[in-house]
Design a protein around this motif. Structure first.
Motif, PDB file in Angstrom:
ATOM      1  N   ASP A  56      17.121 -20.418  -4.078  1.00 57.92           N
ATOM      2  CA  ASP A  56      16.355 -19.248  -4.756  1.00 57.92           C
ATOM      3  C   ASP A  56      14.891 -19.368  -4.284  1.00 57.92           C
ATOM      4  N   VAL A  57      14.418 -17.821  -4.221  1.00 55.38           N
ATOM      5  CA  VAL A  57      13.088 -17.842  -3.665  1.00 55.38           C
ATOM      6  C   VAL A  57      12.107 -17.199  -5.109  1.00 55.38           C
ATOM      7  N   LEU A  58      11.234 -17.768  -5.295  1.00 54.75           N
ATOM      8  CA  LEU A  58      10.380 -17.422  -6.436  1.00 54.75           C
ATOM      9  C   LEU A  58       9.235 -16.847  -6.077  1.00 54.75           C
ATOM     10  N   SER A  59       8.645 -16.220  -7.085  1.00 55.83           N
ATOM     11  CA  SER A  59       7.367 -15.295  -7.068  1.00 55.83           C
ATOM     12  C   SER A  59       6.308 -16.608  -7.021  1.00 55.83           C
ATOM     13  N   ILE A  60       5.161 -16.559  -6.384  1.00 56.09           N
ATOM     14  CA  ILE A  60       4.259 -17.542  -6.468  1.00 56.09           C
ATOM     15  C   ILE A  60       3.227 -17.156  -7.433  1.00 56.09           C
ATOM     16  N   TYR A  61       3.198 -15.942  -8.190  1.00 62.32           N
ATOM     17  CA  TYR A  61       2.500 -15.470  -9.168  1.00 62.32           C
ATOM     18  C   TYR A  61       2.782 -14.460  -9.650  1.00 62.32           C
ATOM     19  N   GLU A  79       7.338  -7.677  -0.579  1.00 59.98           N
ATOM     20  CA  GLU A  79       5.757  -7.630  -0.909  1.00 59.98           C
ATOM     21  C   GLU A  79       5.479  -7.756  -2.207  1.00 59.98           C
ATOM     22  N   ILE A  80       4.542  -8.760  -2.623  1.00 57.11           N
ATOM     23  CA  ILE A  80       4.204  -8.664  -3.962  1.00 57.11           C
ATOM     24  C   ILE A  80       2.671  -8.536  -4.054  1.00 57.11           C
ATOM     25  N   ARG A  81       1.991  -7.673  -4.903  1.00 53.18           N
ATOM     26  CA  ARG A  81       0.651  -7.640  -5.096  1.00 53.18           C
ATOM     27  C   ARG A  81       0.406  -8.124  -6.280  1.00 53.18           C
ATOM     28  N   HIS A  82      -0.625  -9.221  -6.124  1.00 54.01           N
ATOM     29  CA  HIS A  82      -0.837 -10.046  -7.368  1.00 54.01           C
ATOM     30  C   HIS A  82      -2.334  -9.984  -8.049  1.00 54.01           C
ATOM     31  N   ASN A  83      -3.338  -9.040  -7.003  1.00 57.51           N
ATOM     32  CA  ASN A  83      -4.296  -8.550  -7.748  1.00 57.51           C
ATOM     33  C   ASN A  83      -4.998  -7.795  -6.851  1.00 57.51           C
ATOM     34  N   ASN A  84      -6.146  -7.049  -6.637  1.00 60.24           N
ATOM     35  CA  ASN A  84      -6.709  -6.307  -5.689  1.00 60.24           C
ATOM     36  C   ASN A  84      -6.916  -6.887  -4.240  1.00 60.24           C
ATOM     37  N   LEU A  86      -5.096  -9.941  -3.308  1.00 61.34           N
ATOM     38  CA  LEU A  86      -4.018 -10.879  -2.739  1.00 61.34           C
ATOM     39  C   LEU A  86      -2.590 -10.325  -2.926  1.00 61.34           C
ATOM     40  N   ILE A  87      -1.992 -10.563  -1.784  1.00 60.85           N
ATOM     41  CA  ILE A  87      -0.547  -9.903  -1.567  1.00 60.85           C
ATOM     42  C   ILE A  87       0.487 -11.193  -1.035  1.00 60.85           C
ATOM     43  N   ILE A 129       0.626 -15.059   3.242  1.00 56.63           N
ATOM     44  CA  ILE A 129      -0.227 -14.600   2.080  1.00 56.63           C
ATOM     45  C   ILE A 129      -1.567 -13.966   2.754  1.00 56.63           C
ATOM     46  N   TYR A 130      -1.727 -12.561   2.223  1.00 60.52           N
ATOM     47  CA  TYR A 130      -2.891 -11.880   2.748  1.00 60.52           C
ATOM     48  C   TYR A 130      -3.977 -11.860   1.698  1.00 60.52           C
ATOM     49  N   LYS A 131      -5.165 -11.772   2.029  1.00 64.10           N
ATOM     50  CA  LYS A 131      -6.309 -11.620   1.226  1.00 64.10           C
ATOM     51  C   LYS A 131      -7.274 -10.938   1.641  1.00 64.10           C
TER      52      LYS A 131
END
Length: 149
Positions: A56-61, A79-84, A86-87, A129-131
């Motif tokens: 299982d692959v889980l969201s890191i946040y 692709e998941i956006r965590h805030n303005n 971090l993706i 992970i992209y910042k």
């Protein structure tokens, strides 16, 4: 206490197959951080996890799914956006259980590991992970607060 960024899986037997390429690492680690494809070596832009069985692959946040797609080389990608800033990007998925626009909780299952043509043979998850649009080492994020990255 704010939640911390977590590993993208819960199975403790899963191993890192190749590391994020950092030009400041020693030569041995840099060699373990190269991807070989089409007779060319390229720096790895994420972390590759693999295990003999699908996991299982889980969201890191917590975050919002901004894209779900299938790529010929990279396999199914979420692709998941965590805030303005971090993706997180999960590549080489087999089954995907989320859709664009979904609100995701930390540790929520987003799919299962699979295969791709670029990063490895066998069962795999490639995490990037992209910042602010720049790719960063995922291992430097796990266990930290979102604001500390």
């Amino acid at each position: 206490i704010p939640d911390l960024i977590t590993s993208p899986f819960s199975n403790q037997k899963i191993k890192i197959k190749s590391y994020f390429y950092n030009s400041e690492d020693d030569n041995e680690k840099k060699q373990q951080s190269l991807v070989f494809y089409n007779n060319t070596y390229m720096p790895n832009t994420g972390i590759d996890y693999n295990y003999e069985e699908s996991f299982d692959v889980l969201s890191i946040y917590d975050g919002t799914v901004i894209d779900v797609k299938e790529d010929e080389l990279l396999g199914k990608t979420v692709e998941i956006r965590h805030n303005n800033e971090l993706i997180s990007v999960y590549q080489s998925l087999d089954n995907v259980e989320v859709s664009a626009g979904d609100i995701i909780a930390l540790g929520q299952k987003i799919g299962t590991s699979g295969t791709n043509k670029l990063y490895t043979s066998g069962n795999n998850l490639h995490l990037e992970i992209y910042k602010n649009g720049e790719v960063i080492d995922p291992l430097k994020c796990i266990g930290k607060k979102l604001g500390d990255i």
